[in-house]
Design an enzyme around this catalytic site. Sequence first.
Site, PDB file in Angstrom:
ATOM      1  N   ASP A  67      -0.013 -43.025 -20.944  1.00  0.00           N
ATOM      2  CA  ASP A  67      -0.432 -45.171 -20.659  1.00  0.00           C
ATOM      3  C   ASP A  67      -1.101 -45.559 -22.244  1.00  0.00           C
ATOM      4  O   ASP A  67      -0.782 -44.861 -23.692  1.00  0.00           O
ATOM      5  CB  ASP A  67      -1.301 -45.078 -20.537  1.00  0.00           C
ATOM      6  CG  ASP A  67      -2.628 -44.402 -20.409  1.00  0.00           C
ATOM      7  OD1 ASP A  67      -2.566 -43.771 -20.773  1.00  0.00           O
ATOM      8  OD2 ASP A  67      -3.055 -44.005 -19.458  1.00  0.00           O
ATOM      9  N   ASN A 136     -12.897 -44.846 -10.673  1.00  0.00           N
ATOM     10  CA  ASN A 136     -12.459 -45.606  -9.736  1.00  0.00           C
ATOM     11  C   ASN A 136     -11.047 -44.550  -8.718  1.00  0.00           C
ATOM     12  O   ASN A 136     -10.324 -44.717  -8.278  1.00  0.00           O
ATOM     13  CB  ASN A 136     -11.622 -46.294  -9.652  1.00  0.00           C
ATOM     14  CG  ASN A 136     -10.258 -46.458 -10.593  1.00  0.00           C
ATOM     15  OD1 ASN A 136     -10.253 -45.524 -11.706  1.00  0.00           O
ATOM     16  ND2 ASN A 136     -10.397 -48.334 -10.822  1.00  0.00           N
ATOM     17  N   HIS A 138      -7.993 -43.939 -10.626  1.00  0.00           N
ATOM     18  CA  HIS A 138      -7.268 -44.163 -10.931  1.00  0.00           C
ATOM     19  C   HIS A 138      -6.211 -42.251 -11.607  1.00  0.00           C
ATOM     20  O   HIS A 138      -7.361 -42.215 -12.476  1.00  0.00           O
ATOM     21  CB  HIS A 138      -7.413 -44.823 -11.924  1.00  0.00           C
ATOM     22  CG  HIS A 138      -7.779 -45.018 -13.279  1.00  0.00           C
ATOM     23  ND1 HIS A 138      -8.574 -45.803 -14.201  1.00  0.00           N
ATOM     24  CD2 HIS A 138      -7.447 -43.593 -14.154  1.00  0.00           C
ATOM     25  CE1 HIS A 138      -9.087 -45.906 -15.363  1.00  0.00           C
ATOM     26  NE2 HIS A 138      -8.650 -44.301 -14.969  1.00  0.00           N
ATOM     27  N   GLU A 143      -3.772 -47.939 -11.178  1.00  0.00           N
ATOM     28  CA  GLU A 143      -5.471 -48.345 -10.405  1.00  0.00           C
ATOM     29  C   GLU A 143      -5.312 -48.220  -8.530  1.00  0.00           C
ATOM     30  O   GLU A 143      -4.587 -48.969  -8.692  1.00  0.00           O
ATOM     31  CB  GLU A 143      -5.384 -49.894 -10.886  1.00  0.00           C
ATOM     32  CG  GLU A 143      -5.817 -49.664 -12.361  1.00  0.00           C
ATOM     33  CD  GLU A 143      -7.448 -48.985 -13.105  1.00  0.00           C
ATOM     34  OE1 GLU A 143      -7.890 -48.235 -12.070  1.00  0.00           O
ATOM     35  OE2 GLU A 143      -7.646 -49.772 -14.543  1.00  0.00           O
TER      36      GLU A 143
HETATM   37  C1  GLP Z   1      -8.304 -44.286 -19.003  1.00  0.00           C
HETATM   38  C2  GLP Z   1      -7.207 -42.641 -19.008  1.00  0.00           C
HETATM   39  C3  GLP Z   1      -7.464 -42.290 -17.934  1.00  0.00           C
HETATM   40  C4  GLP Z   1      -7.844 -41.136 -18.373  1.00  0.00           C
HETATM   41  C5  GLP Z   1      -9.411 -42.118 -17.147  1.00  0.00           C
HETATM   42  C6  GLP Z   1     -10.538 -41.135 -17.375  1.00  0.00           C
HETATM   43  O1  GLP Z   1      -9.038 -45.683 -18.769  1.00  0.00           O
HETATM   44  N1  GLP Z   1      -6.209 -44.349 -18.778  1.00  0.00           N
HETATM   45  O2  GLP Z   1      -5.461 -41.377 -18.389  1.00  0.00           O
HETATM   46  O3  GLP Z   1      -7.611 -40.296 -17.523  1.00  0.00           O
HETATM   47  O4  GLP Z   1      -9.693 -43.389 -17.975  1.00  0.00           O
HETATM   48  O5  GLP Z   1     -11.381 -41.129 -19.232  1.00  0.00           O
HETATM   49  P1  GLP Z   1     -12.267 -39.751 -18.887  1.00  0.00           P
HETATM   50  O6  GLP Z   1     -12.285 -39.037 -19.290  1.00  0.00           O
HETATM   51  O7  GLP Z   1     -13.042 -40.383 -21.234  1.00  0.00           O
HETATM   52  O8  GLP Z   1     -13.063 -40.339 -18.511  1.00  0.00           O
END
Ligand code: GLP
Length: 243
Positions: A67, A136, A138, A143
């Site tokens: 992404d 959440n 995702h 989402e």
């Molecule tokens: C972000 C990314 C995800 C990631 C998630 C968790 O928003 N788009 O690909 O896995 O949130 O992030 P973190 O690893 O910092 O907890």
Amino acid sequence: MRIIVVDNYKEMSKKAAAMIASQIILKPNSVLGLATGDTPLGMYKELIEMYDMKQIDFREVKSFNLDEYYGLEKENSQSYHHYMIKNFFSNINIDKEKINIPNGKAKNIKKECENYDKKISDSGNIDIQVLGIGVNGHIGFNEPSVDFKAGTHLVELDEKTIKSNSRFFNSIEDVPTKAISMGIKTIMNSKKIVLLANGKGKADAIFKTVKGKICPEVPASVLQFHNDVTIILDKEAAGKLES
Ligand code: GLP
């Protein structure tokens, strides 16, 4: 689903790096699906160390990131382009031409998304996709209430995600409200998936992903349908799974 619970973040990162390394050793021109966020940072560090010790070679590897924020320039220090170059690509010998990340500034978003999915399928699909998970549930930026049939598309970010990701920005107002993300269909087409999670904050999302019912409100729950998913967790993220 294969669940591996390890003692701590370092062990999680080492196991994930070992999976990626063996994929590249077995198939030097592997197609990797890569993730951003805090979670995979340790894995990237381990992979860079293996590269430095000449244990793996990225020359023929192709990569697709999950992404990118909509509206951010590649050069913006909060963009996922910037993250990937800083934390991984600038430290290994991957061919720049083989790196793919959605363009958050694309003029024609629909075309950008269609081309991204086409490039992935033309590459024979992703051999191994790395995923983190949002609080959440995702994956990528898919989402809650996601359409399981969607390919890469423009996403409205959830309030929880904006709040959680505001830690990387100067203020919550600076966090983009949209992103381009591989869709669930794109992710599910990957041959292998490895999902990483650490810390107490992820325990609930992991419980729902592994033991909950498969539903769009918990996007990661769809992974129960995939036939080759490995979930690597530290003890805290696995905290609610025991019972
Ligand atoms: C972000 C990314 C995800 C990631 C998630 C968790 O928003 N788009 O690909 O896995 O949130 O992030 P973190 O690893 O910092 O907890």
